[in-house]
Motif scaffolding. Structure first.
Motif, PDB file in Angstrom:
ATOM      1  N   PHE A 163      99.522 -28.172  47.955  1.00 57.03           N
ATOM      2  CA  PHE A 163      98.136 -27.703  47.994  1.00 57.03           C
ATOM      3  C   PHE A 163      97.862 -26.733  49.145  1.00 57.03           C
ATOM      4  O   PHE A 163      97.045 -25.823  49.008  1.00 57.03           O
ATOM      5  CB  PHE A 163      97.171 -28.890  48.093  1.00 57.03           C
ATOM      6  CG  PHE A 163      96.790 -29.463  46.766  1.00 57.03           C
ATOM      7  CD1 PHE A 163      95.759 -28.922  46.028  1.00 57.03           C
ATOM      8  CD2 PHE A 163      97.487 -30.542  46.232  1.00 57.03           C
ATOM      9  CE1 PHE A 163      95.406 -29.434  44.791  1.00 57.03           C
ATOM     10  CE2 PHE A 163      97.149 -31.065  45.000  1.00 57.03           C
ATOM     11  CZ  PHE A 163      96.106 -30.516  44.270  1.00 57.03           C
ATOM     12  N   GLU A 164      98.518 -26.943  50.263  1.00 57.87           N
ATOM     13  CA  GLU A 164      98.236 -26.124  51.436  1.00 57.87           C
ATOM     14  C   GLU A 164      99.200 -24.954  51.588  1.00 57.87           C
ATOM     15  O   GLU A 164      99.092 -24.185  52.553  1.00 57.87           O
ATOM     16  CB  GLU A 164      98.282 -26.995  52.707  1.00 57.87           C
ATOM     17  CG  GLU A 164      97.413 -28.251  52.654  1.00 57.87           C
ATOM     18  CD  GLU A 164      95.943 -27.940  52.485  1.00 57.87           C
ATOM     19  OE1 GLU A 164      95.517 -26.851  52.937  1.00 57.87           O
ATOM     20  OE2 GLU A 164      95.216 -28.768  51.888  1.00 57.87           O
ATOM     21  N   ASP A 165     100.140 -24.834  50.653  1.00 55.00           N
ATOM     22  CA  ASP A 165     101.112 -23.727  50.696  1.00 55.00           C
ATOM     23  C   ASP A 165     101.838 -23.677  52.039  1.00 55.00           C
ATOM     24  O   ASP A 165     102.019 -22.599  52.630  1.00 55.00           O
ATOM     25  CB  ASP A 165     100.437 -22.385  50.405  1.00 55.00           C
ATOM     26  CG  ASP A 165      99.839 -22.325  49.007  1.00 55.00           C
ATOM     27  OD1 ASP A 165     100.492 -22.818  48.074  1.00 55.00           O
ATOM     28  OD2 ASP A 165      98.724 -21.791  48.857  1.00 55.00           O
ATOM     29  N   ILE A 166     102.251 -24.839  52.526  1.00 50.68           N
ATOM     30  CA  ILE A 166     102.998 -24.900  53.782  1.00 50.68           C
ATOM     31  C   ILE A 166     104.415 -24.379  53.536  1.00 50.68           C
ATOM     32  O   ILE A 166     105.120 -24.886  52.660  1.00 50.68           O
ATOM     33  CB  ILE A 166     103.037 -26.343  54.313  1.00 50.68           C
ATOM     34  CG1 ILE A 166     101.614 -26.821  54.636  1.00 50.68           C
ATOM     35  CG2 ILE A 166     103.932 -26.453  55.539  1.00 50.68           C
ATOM     36  CD1 ILE A 166     101.509 -28.284  54.994  1.00 50.68           C
ATOM     37  N   GLU A 216     100.636 -32.261  50.023  1.00 50.93           N
ATOM     38  CA  GLU A 216     100.050 -31.359  51.005  1.00 50.93           C
ATOM     39  C   GLU A 216     100.820 -30.038  51.035  1.00 50.93           C
ATOM     40  O   GLU A 216     100.218 -28.954  51.133  1.00 50.93           O
ATOM     41  CB  GLU A 216     100.055 -32.013  52.392  1.00 50.93           C
ATOM     42  CG  GLU A 216      99.365 -31.189  53.462  1.00 50.93           C
ATOM     43  CD  GLU A 216      99.410 -31.869  54.830  1.00 50.93           C
ATOM     44  OE1 GLU A 216      98.717 -31.386  55.737  1.00 50.93           O
ATOM     45  OE2 GLU A 216     100.136 -32.876  54.979  1.00 50.93           O
ATOM     46  N   GLU A 265      93.309 -31.092  41.732  1.00 51.05           N
ATOM     47  CA  GLU A 265      92.494 -30.772  42.900  1.00 51.05           C
ATOM     48  C   GLU A 265      91.349 -31.754  43.141  1.00 51.05           C
ATOM     49  O   GLU A 265      91.145 -32.229  44.277  1.00 51.05           O
ATOM     50  CB  GLU A 265      91.937 -29.353  42.763  1.00 51.05           C
ATOM     51  CG  GLU A 265      91.180 -28.891  43.999  1.00 51.05           C
ATOM     52  CD  GLU A 265      90.725 -27.451  43.873  1.00 51.05           C
ATOM     53  OE1 GLU A 265      90.629 -26.778  44.917  1.00 51.05           O
ATOM     54  OE2 GLU A 265      90.458 -26.989  42.738  1.00 51.05           O
ATOM     55  N   SER A 280      92.651 -37.860  49.199  1.00 52.25           N
ATOM     56  CA  SER A 280      93.607 -37.612  50.288  1.00 52.25           C
ATOM     57  C   SER A 280      93.063 -38.005  51.659  1.00 52.25           C
ATOM     58  O   SER A 280      93.815 -38.588  52.473  1.00 52.25           O
ATOM     59  CB  SER A 280      94.086 -36.154  50.274  1.00 52.25           C
ATOM     60  OG  SER A 280      93.018 -35.257  50.445  1.00 52.25           O
ATOM     61  N   TYR A 310      92.702 -35.026  44.355  1.00 55.95           N
ATOM     62  CA  TYR A 310      93.334 -34.821  45.664  1.00 55.95           C
ATOM     63  C   TYR A 310      92.284 -34.730  46.765  1.00 55.95           C
ATOM     64  O   TYR A 310      92.393 -35.384  47.811  1.00 55.95           O
ATOM     65  CB  TYR A 310      94.180 -33.554  45.633  1.00 55.95           C
ATOM     66  CG  TYR A 310      94.844 -33.227  46.953  1.00 55.95           C
ATOM     67  CD1 TYR A 310      96.007 -33.876  47.352  1.00 55.95           C
ATOM     68  CD2 TYR A 310      94.291 -32.277  47.809  1.00 55.95           C
ATOM     69  CE1 TYR A 310      96.603 -33.585  48.575  1.00 55.95           C
ATOM     70  CE2 TYR A 310      94.884 -31.970  49.030  1.00 55.95           C
ATOM     71  CZ  TYR A 310      96.039 -32.627  49.402  1.00 55.95           C
ATOM     72  OH  TYR A 310      96.626 -32.345  50.616  1.00 55.95           O
ATOM     73  N   LEU A 311      91.243 -33.934  46.532  1.00 57.32           N
ATOM     74  CA  LEU A 311      90.199 -33.764  47.543  1.00 57.32           C
ATOM     75  C   LEU A 311      89.411 -35.051  47.754  1.00 57.32           C
ATOM     76  O   LEU A 311      88.958 -35.337  48.872  1.00 57.32           O
ATOM     77  CB  LEU A 311      89.253 -32.636  47.129  1.00 57.32           C
ATOM     78  CG  LEU A 311      89.856 -31.223  47.139  1.00 57.32           C
ATOM     79  CD1 LEU A 311      88.850 -30.208  46.608  1.00 57.32           C
ATOM     80  CD2 LEU A 311      90.327 -30.835  48.536  1.00 57.32           C
ATOM     81  N   HIS A 350     102.144 -36.219  51.772  1.00 57.70           N
ATOM     82  CA  HIS A 350     102.484 -34.983  52.479  1.00 57.70           C
ATOM     83  C   HIS A 350     103.276 -34.026  51.583  1.00 57.70           C
ATOM     84  O   HIS A 350     103.203 -32.803  51.784  1.00 57.70           O
ATOM     85  CB  HIS A 350     103.240 -35.304  53.762  1.00 57.70           C
ATOM     86  CG  HIS A 350     102.348 -35.825  54.853  1.00 57.70           C
ATOM     87  ND1 HIS A 350     101.348 -35.071  55.418  1.00 57.70           N
ATOM     88  CD2 HIS A 350     102.271 -37.038  55.446  1.00 57.70           C
ATOM     89  CE1 HIS A 350     100.706 -35.788  56.332  1.00 57.70           C
ATOM     90  NE2 HIS A 350     101.253 -36.989  56.365  1.00 57.70           N
ATOM     91  N   LYS A 386      97.644 -27.289  40.299  1.00 55.59           N
ATOM     92  CA  LYS A 386      96.698 -27.510  41.395  1.00 55.59           C
ATOM     93  C   LYS A 386      95.296 -27.780  40.866  1.00 55.59           C
ATOM     94  O   LYS A 386      94.594 -28.681  41.348  1.00 55.59           O
ATOM     95  CB  LYS A 386      96.679 -26.292  42.317  1.00 55.59           C
ATOM     96  CG  LYS A 386      97.858 -26.167  43.254  1.00 55.59           C
ATOM     97  CD  LYS A 386      97.631 -24.945  44.131  1.00 55.59           C
ATOM     98  CE  LYS A 386      98.724 -24.754  45.142  1.00 55.59           C
ATOM     99  NZ  LYS A 386      98.470 -23.567  46.010  1.00 55.59           N
TER     100      LYS A 386
END
Length: 410
Positions: free
Chosen positions: A286-289, A283, A340, A347, A343-344, A280, A336
C-alpha cells in the motif's frame, strides 16, 4: 452468525451455506452437564481441577512441559475410549483439537468446555495437529454443546488472553490474503464470512487495551468473535476465512520447535507474530515502500528445508511449492482498491494490538535466522496463496525478511 445456528442460507456467492446446530450455553460449569450422555472427559492437570468431576470418566493427559495437539495424544484418547457416546474436552486449543479429532475418528459426539478465549477452534470442524513433525489441518467433529463459564474464561492465564487477541486479529490478514488470491489466481471468495465477523471484530479490537483488566464484557466479546470465526471455518468447509500467511508463519515456527524437541509458544502468540509480519507485507504493497530484488533460488530453499526438517519433509514442501500458481503479473491498482477500505479501517487497530500484546517481546524468543526462514519458507507449507507468495513472485521476499527483522528490533 450465532443467530443463524441450525439454518441454511442461500448466499449471493451462489452456494447454500449450512450453519451447524450448536447448543451454546453461557453458564457456570458443573458436573451435572452432559449427565444425560455417557461421556469421556478429556482434560489436563490444570483444567481437570476447574470443576468437580468425581464419578465421571476422565482422561487427564499429562506432559512435563505442556500438553500439545499431536496424533500421539489423539491415540491416547482412542485407546481408553469404550462405549461412551460423547467425548468432552475441558481445556483450550490443544485439548479441544485432540478431543474433536478423536471424536471424528471414533464417530462419537463431541462437546467442549473452553477454559480460555484463546482460539477459534471450539466451533470449527478442523483440527490442526502435529503429524510426524508436520503441522496438518485435519477434518474434525463439530461440537454438539459448548459450555461457556465467563469466570473460567476471564481468569485463564494472561498469556492465553494475549494469544486469543493474537488469534482473532489474524482474521483481518486472512481476509486480505483471500481477496489477494481472488484477484491474482481467480480463487473463489465469499463475503458472507467476513460480513459475519467484521463489525464484531472491529468493536473488539477497539477495546483491546482492556485485555489486562479481565473485564467480563471484553472477554465475552473475544469469545463470541472466536465462536463466529470457528463457525465460518465449518460453514466454508476449510480454514480460508480465518487463516492466511500469519498462520503459515505460526505453523513454521511450531515445526521448528518440534524438530528441536522444544516447546513452542502458545499458538495465538505465534500467530500475533505472523500478523505483525503480514501486516507489514501489506504496508509494502500500500505504501509503495521500495525493496531491492532479492530472493533465494529453489536450491537454496531446498538446502534450508533439509537442514531444518530433513530430506523427506523438504521434498514434500518443495512439491507443494512447485505446484503453486505463482502469477507474476497482477493489476496492483485493482488489488489495492479492493483491499483499501478494510486496510484503512483495521491496520491502525492491528498495529495497536501488536503493541498491547508486546509482539516485540515475542520476537526475542527466536533468532534472526529463524524469523527470516519463517518468512522466506513458510509459503511452501500449503497450497494456499497469500501475500508471502506475492512478495516471492515479485522477487522481494528475501529483502522483506531482512527489513522485518530490523523493524522488529531483532
Amino acid at each position: 452468525m450465532l443467530e443463524l445456528l441450525g439454518k441454511k442460507i442461500q448466499c449471493n456467492c451462489g452456494k447454500i451455506h449450512t450453519i451447524p446446530s450448536v447448543n451454546i450455553v453461557w453458564d457456570r460449569f458443573s458436573n451435572t452437564y452432559f449427565s444425560n450422555k455417557k461421556s469421556l472427559f478429556v482434560a489436563d492437570e490444570n483444567t481437570a481441577n476447574l470443576s468437580n468431576l468425581s464419578g465421571k470418566n476422565v482422561l487427564t493427559l499429562t506432559d512435563p512441559r505442556r500438553v500439545t495437539a499431536t496424533v500421539e495424544n489423539v491415540d491416547k484418547v482412542l485407546k481408553i475410549l469404550g462405549n461412551e457416546d460423547m467425548i468432552v474436552s475441558i481445556g483450550s486449543g490443544s485439548l479441544t483439537d485432540i478431543a474433536k479429532y478423536a471424536a471424528y475418528l471414533s464417530k462419537k459426539e463431541f462437546s467442549c468446555v473452553p477454559t480460555a478465549p484463546s482460539v477459534d477452534g471450539y466451533t470449527s470442524s478442523a483440527a490442526p495437529l502435529m503429524v510426524n513433525g508436520i503441522k496438518q489441518t485435519l477434518d474434525a467433529k463439530t461440537p454438539r454443546t459448548i459450555i461457556l463459564d465467563i469466570d473460567i474464561l476471564r481468569n485463564c492465564p494472561l498469556d492465553l488472553l494475549r494469544a486469543g487477541i493474537g488469534d482473532i486479529s489474524a482474521k483481518v490478514i486472512a481476509r486480505f490474503d483471500w481477496l489477494l488470491s481472488h484477484h491474482i489466481t481467480g480463487e473463489y471468495i465469499c463475503d458472507f464470512f467476513w460480513n459475519n465477523l467484521e463489525d464484531v471484530l472491529f468493536e473488539l479490537l477497539k477495546d483491546v487495551n482492556n485485555i489486562f483488566q479481565r473485564e467480563k464484557n471484553f472477554v465475552s466479546k473475544l469469545m463470541t468473535a472466536q465462536l463466529i470465526s470457528g463457525l465460518n471455518i465449518t460453514v466454508a468447509g476449510n480454514s480460508r476465512p480465518a487463516s492466511g500467511s500469519e498462520h503459515l508463519i505460526s505453523h513454521f515456527l511450531e515445526m521448528v520447535y518440534e524438530a528441536r524437541g522444544e516447546l513452542p509458544l502458545f499458538h495465538g502468540l505465534q500467530v500475533a507474530m505472523g500478523t505483525y509480519i503480514s501486516l507489514h507485507a501489506y504496508e509494502i504493497l500500500f505504501e509503495d515502500i521500495p525493496l531491492e530484488k532479492s530472493s533465494d533460488n529453489l536450491e537454496e530453499k531446498k538446502r534450508s528445508l533439509i537442514q531444518l526438517f530433513g530430506p523427506k519433509k523438504a521434498e514434500n514442501f518443495l512439491r507443494i511449492y512447485r505446484n503453486k500458481n505463482m502469477v507474476k503479473i497482477a493489476n496492483l491498482n485493482k488489488i489495492k482498491k479492493s483491499l483499501e477500505k478494510t486496510y484503512l479501517r483495521f491496520s491502525p487497530l492491528l498495529k495497536n494490538v501488536c503493541k498491547v500484546i508486546d509482539v516485540g517481546e515475542l520476537f526475542k524468543n527466536y533468532s534472526r535466522d529463524v524469523i527470516k526462514q519463517a518468512i522466506n519458507l513458510s509459503n511452501m507449507l500449503r497450497e494456499r496463496y497469500t501475500v508471502l507468495d506475492f512478495l516471492d513472485s515479485s522477487g522481494i521476499l528475501k529483502s522483506f525478511s531482512d527489513w522485518i527483522v530490523e523493524k522488529a528490533g531483532r
